[in-house]
Write a protein that holds these residues in place. Structure first.
Motif, PDB file in Angstrom:
ATOM      1  N   ASN A 108       3.590  -6.723   5.634  1.00 40.16           N
ATOM      2  CA  ASN A 108       4.198  -5.788   4.679  1.00 40.16           C
ATOM      3  C   ASN A 108       5.719  -5.748   4.797  1.00 40.16           C
ATOM      4  O   ASN A 108       6.418  -5.584   3.795  1.00 40.16           O
ATOM      5  N   PRO A 149       0.835  -1.200   0.000  1.00 43.16           N
ATOM      6  CA  PRO A 149       0.000   0.000   0.000  1.00 43.16           C
ATOM      7  C   PRO A 149       0.872   1.252   0.000  1.00 43.16           C
ATOM      8  O   PRO A 149       2.071   1.199   0.279  1.00 43.16           O
ATOM      9  N   ALA A 150       0.256   2.398  -0.327  1.00 40.71           N
ATOM     10  CA  ALA A 150       1.009   3.654  -0.393  1.00 40.71           C
ATOM     11  C   ALA A 150       1.644   3.997   0.949  1.00 40.71           C
ATOM     12  O   ALA A 150       2.738   4.564   1.000  1.00 40.71           O
ATOM     13  N   THR A 151       0.970   3.656   2.040  1.00 43.68           N
ATOM     14  CA  THR A 151       1.528   3.810   3.393  1.00 43.68           C
ATOM     15  C   THR A 151       1.128   2.588   4.203  1.00 43.68           C
ATOM     16  O   THR A 151       0.082   1.974   3.953  1.00 43.68           O
ATOM     17  N   PHE A 152       1.953   2.242   5.173  1.00 40.74           N
ATOM     18  CA  PHE A 152       1.573   1.172   6.092  1.00 40.74           C
ATOM     19  C   PHE A 152       2.249   1.409   7.442  1.00 40.74           C
ATOM     20  O   PHE A 152       3.275   2.079   7.536  1.00 40.74           O
TER      21      PHE A 152
END
Length: 769
Positions: free
Chosen positions: A749, A684-687
């Motif tokens: 992630n 994802p773009a941020t995690f």
């Protein structure tokens, strides 16, 4: 059907190449050089009929290759560059209006090309090519959208539309400074930019390794400000203005093209190098009163003139210029030379587009095309058969203030009210006759207008709804997916504190997690207390990638073992993933010191010129010490002149650490800064990392080639938590998501990052498979 000797030779060459696996081709794979000129008029070269211009190098390239007379770019530079680098209509990549030019954000309302797009640089890099861009980018200056984020290993130039060649400022509006080396803004005021960028390209050709390379030289000429090289400042005195001024910068860019071609000859690369020359749009006719504000950031006064004097390009019977969809705005010079297999001195009149170079290069280099819809078509069929029809039955163009569609000899051009998205003017134009496109036939042929309108609506529905899938064949630097497992050596110093988070040691946890989620990785878990500290030649010879975790026992690693890792790394036989406190591990420090010295050597070479260069290195005060916020950020380069013949350069080697940290174990947010990078695939773009040990910039390491991740905490701390460096022929990836007492390797992630990194790095070693 009869075929010519040239066609027969091409057929035999293509068949012989197709029968060879990529690995067997080795150094026989062609190099690729793209020479992209800026605001280059439709016929502005001697070989295109401009008898008043001196362009010996462009003419020589045409004599050594194939010249196209119906080559189309777009009406502005942004969409042309998007089409060139993606092989797709620029609307698919979000480039249908001006892109952001200022890294610092003064025009952040503008667009940036989608990072999901697979660029020509990324496709070739996946096949083992070295990649470099010198000159103009103009596909998005926002951090995470620059050339290094889209497949280029090396970049020197400007991110926006144009700069003053001596002050390196964008001059529209209030202006801004725009000169970068990699991700770093640099200041070289007073130095002529075309000289700077071409010198970088020449140095690249002089110092590159033996891998095939893709080099794009994106000139800012003949674009305004029309500042010619010295030899042409007083040339063309017999030509009227504005042709006189324009001719000087056309000959200037020809001169620099000659330097690039001459270096290819000198290095004996010409025969096996694909060279493509093309313009990005027609000549400019821009004209106004110059700088309109006081206190312009460049230092130029109000009223300073820098534009194109209202025109100066040569279009022959065609009308139009940059910024419109008449032929003079979109039809440009285009030449391809590849002496090894393509004919010389040939001419082709079929329609081709800037998007066609992508599939053409993929075919010539035998590189798999990305799994996306390409709108370009290889030009090789029309080169092989002069009578073959163009692959383009229709052409489409689009920009925020209008669009155009061409079918046969008819072209429909629409002007649009951007605010209301309404058509305010339609023009139907014929390309036939002695005065093509002059007359508007809208009233006479409504049925043709209706058909072309329908074609445009179908095209628009397609390109604006096209998703960009993640291409499965480009998640590694390999021309094909690996068929044999990638060998991963996981090295762990194994200290008792790891038991706070893991039932087994970190290294074993990493192996267990990766083994459970992948089927293409094979592991060996070794430790500091193993025989030869786990770093025997047999282990290193077996491994494609070594994952290194260490914290407090760095000094226990024998110097000879660290040196052995460095030897494998520099030879390109092994890549290194350094985790957490391994920023102080001996192999990581050795790699950063080597890179710092090489960066320093390049830095001082530019200062030294013809003088002899001597280098001196300065170590941090003590091994593994923490820098303060007030200390000089290392590596740092200082120099002083010893005498008239030599320069002494001093390289202060990096501390390889951060100035402070927060050990309270709170959650941190990791942002993906390079979403198109293979290491970031599927993330994802941020995690969140539920527990982490937050460090803070500056991280005292050499400027990385790529920044993949950045971590932040709620109080504002930040650091580059995932970076890649090239170390001679090897690569180092540093990743720090937490601490050994937190169970970070139980996070999905985090494990995915390691799996992606192992694949990306491991597939660079086909010789071991």
């Amino acid at each position: 059907m009869k075929i010519s000797l040239v066609e027969f030779s091409l057929l035999i060459m293509f068949l012989s190449i197709a029968e060879q696996p990529m690995e067997a081709m080795g150094d026989e794979r062609p190099n690729v050089v793209i020479l992209f000129t800026d605001d280059h008029g439709t016929l502005d070269a001697g070989c295109y009929g401009a008898t008043d211009l001196v362009t010996p190098n462009i003419d020589a390239l045409a004599a050594n290759g194939v010249r196209f007379t119906q080559a189309y770019a777009d009406k502005f530079c942004c969409p042309s560059r998007a089409g060139l680098l993606t092989g797709r209509y620029p609307q698919r990549s979000n480039v249908d209006a001006w892109t952001q030019s200022d890294r610092h954000g003064s025009d952040s309302h503008n667009k940036n090309m989608k990072t999901e797009e697979v660029t020509l640089a990324e496709a070739l890099k996946s096949a083992g090519y070295e990649t470099a861009l010198f000159g103009k980018w103009h596909l998005g200056a926002k951090e995470g959208h620059g050339p290094l984020d889209q497949g280029f290993d090396r970049f020197f130039g400007h991110l926006g539309g144009f700069i003053d060649n001596y002050r390196h400022y964008f001059l529209h509006g209030k202006g801004f400074h725009d000169l970068y080396e990699g991700e770093r803004e640099i200041f070289r005021r007073g130095e002529y930019f075309p000289d700077l960028m071409v010198n970088e390209a020449i140095e690249y050709l002089d110092t590159r390794n033996d891998n095939p390379f893709f080099m794009m030289v994106a000139f800012n000429l003949p674009h305004y400000p029309e500042q010619p090289i010295g030899k042409y400042k007083n040339a063309y005195a017999d030509l009227p203005m504005p042709r006189q001024s324009y001719a000087r910068v056309v000959s200037t860019v020809d001169d620099y093209i000659g330097r690039i071609l001459g270096k290819l000859d000198e290095k004996e690369l010409t025969e096996n190098t694909i060279v493509i020359l093309m313009g990005d749009n027609g000549h400019s006719a821009e004209n106004n009163k110059g700088i309109a504000v006081e206190d312009h950031t460049s230092g130029y006064p109000k009223g300073h003139y820098y534009l194109a004097h209202g025109g100066g390009g040569y279009t022959g019977k065609w009308i139009g210029h940059k910024g419109d969809y008449f032929e003079g705005g979109i039809r440009v010079p285009a030449i391809i030379s590849y002496p090894k297999i393509l004919p010389r001195g040939a001419r082709r009149d079929q329609i081709i587009t800037v998007m066609d170079w992508f599939p053409t290069i993929m075919e010539l280099t035998k590189t798999p095309c990305p799994e996306v819809k390409l709108d370009g078509h290889s030009v090789l069929p029309v080169i092989e058969q002069e009578e073959r029809l163009s692959a383009h039955e229709t052409l489409h163009f689009g920009w925020s203030n209008g669009w155009a569609v061409r079918e046969g000899d008819w072209k429909l051009i629409a002007k649009v009210n951007r605010a209301k998205q309404e058509i305010v003017h339609l023009g139907l134009h014929s390309l036939e006759g002695l005065q093509p496109e002059v007359k508007n036939y809208v009233e006479e042929y409504p049925e043709i207008v209706a058909r072309l309108m329908e074609l445009h609506e179908q095209w628009s529905a397609d390109v604006y709804s096209d998703p960009v899938p993640v291409p499965s064949n480009l998640n590694a630097e390999s021309s094909t997916l690996a068929t044999e497992p990638i060998h991963v050596l996981v090295w762990d110093e194994r200290q008792p504190r790891q038991a706070q988070a893991y039932d087994d040691y970190i290294g074993n946890e990493i192996v267990a997690r990766l083994d459970a989620t992948t089927d293409d990785l094979e592991f060996r878990s070794v430790a500091l207390d193993d025989e030869a500290q786990g770093l025997a030649a047999g282990n290193l010879e077996w491994a494609d990638v070594i994952v290194w975790w260490g914290h407090v026992r760095h000094s226990d690693v024998a110097a000879e073992n660290s040196e052995r890792v460095m030897q494998y790394l520099r030879r390109g036989d092994l890549d290194l993933i350094a985790l957490h406190s391994s920023h102080w591990a001996r192999p990581f420090v050795a790699a950063m010191n080597w890179r710092s010295i090489e960066d320093g050597r390049k830095h001082f070479a530019k200062i030294a010129g013809q003088k002899k260069l001597k280098l001196e290195t300065v170590m941090p005060p003590r091994e593994r010490t923490v820098p303060t916020h007030g200390s000089v950020v290392t590596p740092a380069f200082f120099s002083y002149k010893l005498d008239q013949k030599s320069i002494n350069g001093v390289v202060h080697l990096p501390w390889c650490c951060f100035p402070d940290y927060r050990p309270d174990g709170r959650s941190g947010t990791i942002e993906v800064k390079a979403p198109s990078h293979p290491i970031a695939q599927g993330l994802p773009a941020t995690f969140k990392v539920p527990q982490t040990e937050m460090y803070n910039e500056p991280f005292h390491v050499p400027l990385p080639d790529q920044v993949i991740f950045e971590e932040t905490w709620e109080r504002g701390e930040r650091f580059r938590s995932g970076m890649v460096w090239d170390i001679e022929k090897g690569k180092v990836f540093y990743f720090r998501p937490g601490h050994e007492t937190y169970p970070v390797y139980k996070q999905e992630n985090v494990v995915k990052v390691l799996a992606n990194a192992c694949r990306w790095l491991g597939r660079r070693h086909p010789k071991k498979k």
